[in-house]
Design an enzyme around this catalytic site. Structure first.
Site, PDB file in Angstrom:
ATOM      1  N   ASP A  91      77.206  26.539  33.268  1.00 33.68           N
ATOM      2  CA  ASP A  91      77.003  26.532  34.863  1.00 33.68           C
ATOM      3  C   ASP A  91      76.604  27.454  35.209  1.00 33.68           C
ATOM      4  O   ASP A  91      75.960  28.430  34.873  1.00 33.68           O
ATOM      5  CB  ASP A  91      78.263  26.156  35.332  1.00 33.68           C
ATOM      6  CG  ASP A  91      78.675  27.266  36.553  1.00 33.68           C
ATOM      7  OD1 ASP A  91      78.912  28.231  35.458  1.00 33.68           O
ATOM      8  OD2 ASP A  91      80.136  27.315  37.020  1.00 33.68           O
ATOM      9  N   SER A  92      75.590  26.803  35.975  1.00 31.77           N
ATOM     10  CA  SER A  92      74.444  27.844  36.905  1.00 31.77           C
ATOM     11  C   SER A  92      75.120  28.732  37.833  1.00 31.77           C
ATOM     12  O   SER A  92      73.899  29.731  37.733  1.00 31.77           O
ATOM     13  CB  SER A  92      73.799  26.552  37.565  1.00 31.77           C
ATOM     14  OG  SER A  92      73.985  26.450  38.628  1.00 31.77           O
ATOM     15  N   GLY A  94      75.119  27.348  40.826  1.00 28.63           N
ATOM     16  CA  GLY A  94      74.994  26.960  42.151  1.00 28.63           C
ATOM     17  C   GLY A  94      76.949  27.035  42.192  1.00 28.63           C
ATOM     18  O   GLY A  94      76.740  26.849  43.700  1.00 28.63           O
ATOM     19  N   PHE A  95      77.031  26.266  41.739  1.00 26.11           N
ATOM     20  CA  PHE A  95      78.998  25.761  42.339  1.00 26.11           C
ATOM     21  C   PHE A  95      79.103  27.525  43.078  1.00 26.11           C
ATOM     22  O   PHE A  95      80.341  27.414  44.254  1.00 26.11           O
ATOM     23  CB  PHE A  95      80.194  25.213  41.240  1.00 26.11           C
ATOM     24  CG  PHE A  95      80.865  25.087  42.312  1.00 26.11           C
ATOM     25  CD1 PHE A  95      81.452  23.709  43.089  1.00 26.11           C
ATOM     26  CD2 PHE A  95      82.484  25.843  41.769  1.00 26.11           C
ATOM     27  CE1 PHE A  95      82.772  23.740  43.675  1.00 26.11           C
ATOM     28  CE2 PHE A  95      83.561  25.210  42.727  1.00 26.11           C
ATOM     29  CZ  PHE A  95      83.910  24.643  43.464  1.00 26.11           C
ATOM     30  N   GLN A 196      72.571  15.567  43.124  1.00 26.55           N
ATOM     31  CA  GLN A 196      73.418  15.759  44.964  1.00 26.55           C
ATOM     32  C   GLN A 196      73.238  14.752  45.630  1.00 26.55           C
ATOM     33  O   GLN A 196      72.375  13.871  45.581  1.00 26.55           O
ATOM     34  CB  GLN A 196      73.474  17.197  44.639  1.00 26.55           C
ATOM     35  CG  GLN A 196      73.701  18.673  43.408  1.00 26.55           C
ATOM     36  CD  GLN A 196      74.554  18.627  44.374  1.00 26.55           C
ATOM     37  OE1 GLN A 196      76.563  18.223  44.900  1.00 26.55           O
ATOM     38  NE2 GLN A 196      75.749  19.594  43.090  1.00 26.55           N
ATOM     39  N   ASP A 273      84.750  18.223  32.931  1.00 30.07           N
ATOM     40  CA  ASP A 273      85.501  19.517  32.791  1.00 30.07           C
ATOM     41  C   ASP A 273      86.044  19.831  33.861  1.00 30.07           C
ATOM     42  O   ASP A 273      85.821  18.894  34.857  1.00 30.07           O
ATOM     43  CB  ASP A 273      84.593  20.929  32.848  1.00 30.07           C
ATOM     44  CG  ASP A 273      83.897  21.428  33.892  1.00 30.07           C
ATOM     45  OD1 ASP A 273      84.449  22.309  34.357  1.00 30.07           O
ATOM     46  OD2 ASP A 273      83.091  20.467  34.985  1.00 30.07           O
ATOM     47  N   CYS A 311     104.780  15.433  20.534  1.00 30.41           N
ATOM     48  CA  CYS A 311     103.048  15.778  20.695  1.00 30.41           C
ATOM     49  C   CYS A 311     103.331  16.767  19.986  1.00 30.41           C
ATOM     50  O   CYS A 311     103.853  17.709  19.892  1.00 30.41           O
ATOM     51  CB  CYS A 311     103.003  16.942  22.098  1.00 30.41           C
ATOM     52  SG  CYS A 311     101.993  17.912  22.270  1.00 30.41           S
ATOM     53  N   CYS A 313     101.561  19.523  19.791  1.00 30.72           N
ATOM     54  CA  CYS A 313     100.247  20.494  20.312  1.00 30.72           C
ATOM     55  C   CYS A 313     101.416  22.447  19.502  1.00 30.72           C
ATOM     56  O   CYS A 313     102.647  21.963  19.079  1.00 30.72           O
ATOM     57  CB  CYS A 313     100.597  21.211  21.719  1.00 30.72           C
ATOM     58  SG  CYS A 313     101.688  21.556  22.563  1.00 30.72           S
ATOM     59  N   CYS A 316     105.131  21.840  21.191  1.00 30.95           N
ATOM     60  CA  CYS A 316     106.056  21.444  21.443  1.00 30.95           C
ATOM     61  C   CYS A 316     106.255  21.142  19.639  1.00 30.95           C
ATOM     62  O   CYS A 316     107.345  21.148  19.285  1.00 30.95           O
ATOM     63  CB  CYS A 316     105.175  19.756  21.281  1.00 30.95           C
ATOM     64  SG  CYS A 316     105.458  18.876  23.627  1.00 30.95           S
ATOM     65  N   HIS A 342      99.408  23.600  25.596  1.00 28.92           N
ATOM     66  CA  HIS A 342      99.821  22.183  25.567  1.00 28.92           C
ATOM     67  C   HIS A 342      99.415  20.882  26.522  1.00 28.92           C
ATOM     68  O   HIS A 342      99.038  19.969  25.962  1.00 28.92           O
ATOM     69  CB  HIS A 342     101.482  21.565  26.036  1.00 28.92           C
ATOM     70  CG  HIS A 342     101.708  20.023  26.746  1.00 28.92           C
ATOM     71  ND1 HIS A 342     102.337  19.486  25.770  1.00 28.92           N
ATOM     72  CD2 HIS A 342     101.375  19.620  27.785  1.00 28.92           C
ATOM     73  CE1 HIS A 342     102.842  18.181  26.217  1.00 28.92           C
ATOM     74  NE2 HIS A 342     101.782  18.541  27.663  1.00 28.92           N
TER      75      HIS A 342
END
Length: 379
Positions: A91-92, A94-95, A196, A273, A311, A313, A316, A342
């Site tokens: 990510d840039s 910015g957040f 935005q 994400d 499951c 994973c 599990c 998990h």
């Protein structure tokens, strides 16, 4: 160069393949968040390979502050640094500028703010963000934008979005320059734009039209999941997605719950994400096909079943709820690790199920069944 192949559609939902220099991404995809080039919860790169991770996401601002993007470049770039050969999105920053609201000053050239670690002054503008991401050598770089609060006043949002568009043009020019340099880590680095506009439909649509004409490698919808309701978020997607290029990936940033993802896939989003699976996992909150469970609850003290029957994973396949609960209560790192594995496996598997359903033209039925199942607890 990158190529996005749209394989199938069901309504607005897209089933695609995104070909990159670091491999093919099958979409819809959930990107596993590794802020500082590691997934929180003691999850290794090898673990990511074992739980069906396609894309790892790292954070430009955090890696710039520590260990430093120039250090990572000297070590051969982010892929080599964390020993991961599949796609990485950065990510840039910015957040972070949005979340550090008390420490920043936004101007046309960029943003002045203080490091959350040692307080030192940092300046970041479009060119700086591109330079940092170029040093990291990620597969996909995000354009530098401002993320206005969802409840900001209209005039503020309008001005902010216009600046974000000007910044995008600067990002594009700088990325082109950086990719042409001889010593660049990844000369095939891709650039995604970010839409935005808070919850103002007309501003969002106008911005989507403008950036769609700029010919980016992909298009993200930012500034959601920051205080607006789910209904408002879905309305923004209904408004905006039709104006973004269908032949490019559409990425909904920082969202969200399994239900959010299903709703957004139906509206034409194919990249996601979110920190939920890792953050919740570290606190013993686990996703299952029958809703979330909290392993700290006393009723799991003698429960010798896995987190979820069937499951596959690592948690599990081997361990009981009772044992993992004991680890969490004893503050053993293994407890967090198993819960995070998990949850990420659950998300990655759900995306696989979504892709299969789209391949077979039964996404609407799958979505309905999945939402009903998740709303029906077994316990």
């Amino acid at each position: 160069m990158a190529e996005y192949k749209l394989l199938k559609r069901e309504g607005l939902a897209k089933r695609g393949e995104f070909h990159t220099v670091h491999g093919v991404i099958q979409t819809p995809v959930f990107m596993n968040v590794g802020t500082v080039a590691a997934i929180k919860g003691a999850v290794s790169t090898e673990d990511l390979e074992n739980i069906k991770t396609q894309v790892e996401l790292s954070n430009t601002y955090h890696l710039h502050v520590r260990p430093g993007d120039k250090v990572i470049k000297q070590l051969g770039g982010l892929h080599k640094f964390m020993s991961w050969d599949k796609p990485i999105l950065t990510d840039s920053g910015g957040f972070q500028v949005f979340s550090l609201a008390g420490l920043r000053k936004i101007k046309e050239e960029g943003v002045y703010f203080n490091s959350h670690i040692d307080g030192r002054k940092i300046f970041m503008g479009p060119e700086e963000s591109m330079q940092i991401q170029s040093n990291l050598g990620s597969t996909i770089a995000m354009a530098f934008d401002e993320c206005p609060p969802s409840k900001a006043e209209r005039k503020y949002v309008q001005d902010s979005v216009e600046r974000t568009t000007r910044w995008l043009a600067r990002c594009q020019a700088e990325m082109k320059r950086l990719n042409s340099l001889e010593d660049t880590v990844n000369p095939d680095q891709l650039l995604f734009a970010i839409n935005q506009g808070a919850i103002f439909s007309d501003i969002r649509i106008e911005h989507a039209k403008q950036i769609a004409e700029m010919g980016l490698d992909g298009y993200a919808i930012g500034g959601l999941a920051v205080g607006e309701s789910h209904e408002e978020m879905y309305q923004v997607l209904d408004d905006v997605v039709p104006y973004l290029p269908v032949d490019k990936p559409t990425y909904l940033m920082g969202v969200g719950t399994p239900a959010n993802i299903l709703e957004a896939v139906e509206r034409g989003v194919d990249f996601f994400d979110c920190v939920y699976p890792t953050r919740n996992g570290r606190h013993g909150h686990l996703y299952t096909n029958h809703g979330k469970i909290n392993l700290f609850n006393a009723k799991y003290e003698l429960d010798d079943r896995p987190i979820e029957e069937g499951c596959g994973c690592p948690a599990c396949r081997r361990y009981s709820r009772a044992y993992i609960r004991h680890l969490l209560k004893a503050k053993e790192m293994l407890g967090m690790r198993l819960c995070v594995l998990h949850n990420l496996y659950f998300y990655n598997t759900m995306m696989e199920e979504i892709r299969d359903a789209l391949d077979e033209g039964r996404f609407a039925a799958y979505k309905k069944a999945k939402l009903e199942s998740m709303a029906t607890p077994l316990d």
